[in-house]
Design a protein around this motif. Structure first.
Motif, PDB file in Angstrom:
ATOM      1  N   ALA A   1     -23.220  -9.571 -74.644  1.00 45.05           N
ATOM      2  CA  ALA A   1     -23.117  -9.333 -73.213  1.00 45.05           C
ATOM      3  C   ALA A   1     -23.899 -10.424 -72.492  1.00 45.05           C
ATOM      4  CB  ALA A   1     -23.690  -7.968 -72.870  1.00 45.05           C
ATOM      5  N   ARG A   2     -23.339 -10.873 -71.370  1.00 46.69           N
ATOM      6  CA  ARG A   2     -24.045 -11.898 -70.608  1.00 46.69           C
ATOM      7  C   ARG A   2     -23.571 -11.845 -69.172  1.00 46.69           C
ATOM      8  NH1 ARG A   2     -21.212 -16.845 -69.864  1.00 46.69           N
ATOM      9  NH2 ARG A   2     -19.156 -16.818 -70.798  1.00 46.69           N
ATOM     10  N   ALA A   3     -24.347 -12.493 -68.317  1.00 46.32           N
ATOM     11  CA  ALA A   3     -23.961 -12.586 -66.911  1.00 46.32           C
ATOM     12  C   ALA A   3     -22.765 -13.522 -66.787  1.00 46.32           C
ATOM     13  CB  ALA A   3     -25.131 -13.117 -66.085  1.00 46.32           C
ATOM     14  N   LEU A   4     -21.842 -13.160 -65.912  1.00 49.34           N
ATOM     15  CA  LEU A   4     -20.671 -13.991 -65.655  1.00 49.34           C
ATOM     16  C   LEU A   4     -20.587 -14.302 -64.174  1.00 49.34           C
ATOM     17  CD1 LEU A   4     -17.918 -12.229 -67.807  1.00 49.34           C
ATOM     18  CD2 LEU A   4     -19.111 -14.364 -68.335  1.00 49.34           C
ATOM     19  N   ARG A   5     -20.164 -15.513 -63.887  1.00 49.79           N
ATOM     20  CA  ARG A   5     -19.942 -15.896 -62.497  1.00 49.79           C
ATOM     21  C   ARG A   5     -18.640 -15.263 -62.015  1.00 49.79           C
ATOM     22  NH1 ARG A   5     -20.801 -22.232 -62.133  1.00 49.79           N
ATOM     23  NH2 ARG A   5     -20.091 -21.760 -60.032  1.00 49.79           N
ATOM     24  N   TYR A   6     -18.518 -15.159 -60.709  1.00 51.77           N
ATOM     25  CA  TYR A   6     -17.322 -14.576 -60.101  1.00 51.77           C
ATOM     26  C   TYR A   6     -16.068 -15.294 -60.601  1.00 51.77           C
ATOM     27  CZ  TYR A   6     -14.104 -12.905 -56.540  1.00 51.77           C
ATOM     28  OH  TYR A   6     -13.021 -12.341 -55.899  1.00 51.77           O
ATOM     29  N   SER A   7     -16.117 -16.621 -60.626  1.00 52.92           N
ATOM     30  CA  SER A   7     -14.935 -17.390 -61.044  1.00 52.92           C
ATOM     31  C   SER A   7     -14.589 -17.129 -62.509  1.00 52.92           C
ATOM     32  CB  SER A   7     -15.151 -18.883 -60.801  1.00 52.92           C
ATOM     33  OG  SER A   7     -16.278 -19.347 -61.515  1.00 52.92           O
TER      34      SER A   7
ATOM     35  N   PRO B   1     -29.573 -19.921 -55.289  1.00 54.09           N
ATOM     36  CA  PRO B   1     -29.393 -20.890 -54.196  1.00 54.09           C
ATOM     37  C   PRO B   1     -29.173 -22.315 -54.703  1.00 54.09           C
ATOM     38  CG  PRO B   1     -31.699 -20.301 -54.392  1.00 54.09           C
ATOM     39  CD  PRO B   1     -30.953 -19.474 -55.398  1.00 54.09           C
ATOM     40  N   THR B   2     -27.964 -22.575 -55.156  1.00 56.63           N
ATOM     41  CA  THR B   2     -27.572 -23.911 -55.578  1.00 56.63           C
ATOM     42  C   THR B   2     -26.528 -24.411 -54.589  1.00 56.63           C
ATOM     43  OG1 THR B   2     -25.875 -22.962 -57.003  1.00 56.63           O
ATOM     44  CG2 THR B   2     -28.003 -23.462 -58.031  1.00 56.63           C
ATOM     45  N   VAL B   3     -26.068 -25.620 -54.783  1.00 59.53           N
ATOM     46  CA  VAL B   3     -24.996 -26.154 -53.938  1.00 59.53           C
ATOM     47  C   VAL B   3     -23.790 -26.399 -54.835  1.00 59.53           C
ATOM     48  CG1 VAL B   3     -24.292 -28.001 -52.397  1.00 59.53           C
ATOM     49  CG2 VAL B   3     -26.661 -27.217 -52.401  1.00 59.53           C
ATOM     50  N   PRO B   4     -22.711 -25.642 -54.722  1.00 60.40           N
ATOM     51  CA  PRO B   4     -22.580 -24.440 -53.897  1.00 60.40           C
ATOM     52  C   PRO B   4     -23.351 -23.271 -54.496  1.00 60.40           C
ATOM     53  CG  PRO B   4     -20.613 -24.726 -55.226  1.00 60.40           C
ATOM     54  CD  PRO B   4     -21.496 -25.924 -55.485  1.00 60.40           C
ATOM     55  N   VAL B   5     -23.501 -22.202 -53.724  1.00 59.74           N
ATOM     56  CA  VAL B   5     -24.240 -21.022 -54.173  1.00 59.74           C
ATOM     57  C   VAL B   5     -23.569 -20.444 -55.421  1.00 59.74           C
ATOM     58  CG1 VAL B   5     -24.851 -18.657 -53.540  1.00 59.74           C
ATOM     59  CG2 VAL B   5     -25.049 -20.478 -51.853  1.00 59.74           C
ATOM     60  N   THR B   6     -24.378 -20.046 -56.386  1.00 60.83           N
ATOM     61  CA  THR B   6     -23.875 -19.437 -57.618  1.00 60.83           C
ATOM     62  C   THR B   6     -24.124 -17.934 -57.563  1.00 60.83           C
ATOM     63  OG1 THR B   6     -24.430 -21.440 -58.849  1.00 60.83           O
ATOM     64  CG2 THR B   6     -24.068 -19.442 -60.133  1.00 60.83           C
ATOM     65  N   VAL B   7     -23.072 -17.161 -57.770  1.00 60.20           N
ATOM     66  CA  VAL B   7     -23.180 -15.701 -57.806  1.00 60.20           C
ATOM     67  C   VAL B   7     -22.763 -15.241 -59.193  1.00 60.20           C
ATOM     68  CG1 VAL B   7     -22.391 -13.531 -56.812  1.00 60.20           C
ATOM     69  CG2 VAL B   7     -22.643 -15.535 -55.351  1.00 60.20           C
ATOM     70  N   SER B   8     -23.619 -14.452 -59.833  1.00 66.23           N
ATOM     71  CA  SER B   8     -23.286 -13.947 -61.161  1.00 66.23           C
ATOM     72  C   SER B   8     -23.479 -12.438 -61.208  1.00 66.23           C
ATOM     73  CB  SER B   8     -24.137 -14.628 -62.233  1.00 66.23           C
ATOM     74  OG  SER B   8     -25.502 -14.378 -62.014  1.00 66.23           O
TER      75      SER B   8
END
Length: 144
Positions: free
Chosen positions: A58-64, A97-104
């Motif tokens: 199991a791991r964090a995944l980005r929206y994409s 807070p990266t460019v672009p913002v990363t959401v996981s």
């Protein structure tokens, strides 16, 4: 020493009965039985392969990443489902807070406890689909 909140939770736990029309667990059952919820939990739980022996961690995944794994899900449906799962405490959303913002997104302990059930449900559906299709054909042939 148990707190008032603990006592309230314990009492509520014994009072929840999904067979009663007004029970809030019915709404929860409705939510967790949704195909997108099952697939999101399986993806976040590391169950990304088609076989029953998937052992991805199991791991964090980005929206994409989630969007790519869940073929056919609309952006609106994925966003709504992720928000509802976050609201229910089944996953966490982390904004970096990266460019672009990363959401996981990542499963919580509560989400992991539900993952085992949803994983089994997904595998059952995949493993028995041919059998179900055959029964449907037989039923439809008899019903005409």
């Amino acid at each position: 020493m148990p707190t008032t909140k603990d006592a309230e939770r314990a009492q509520a736990k014994t009072e929840f009965n999904a067979f009663l029309a007004a029970c809030p667990s019915r709404r929860l059952l409705d939510r967790i039985s949704d195909k997108w919820v099952v697939l999101i939990l399986c993806a976040l739980g590391g169950d990304s392969s088609g076989g029953p022996d998937a052992s991805d961690a199991a791991r964090a995944l980005r929206y994409s990443e989630l969007s790519r794994r869940l073929s056919g899900v609309s952006q609106k449906m994925l966003t709504q489902t992720l928000r509802s799962l976050e609201r229910d405490g089944l996953l966490t959303r982390t904004v970096t807070p990266t460019v672009p913002v990363t959401v996981s997104y990542e499963l919580t302990d509560l989400g992991h406890s539900l993952y085992d059930t949803t994983r089994g449900l997904r595998h059952w559906a995949q493993n028995h689909m041919a059998e179900v299709l055959a029964h449907r054909e037989d039923y439809d042939a008899r019903s005409c």
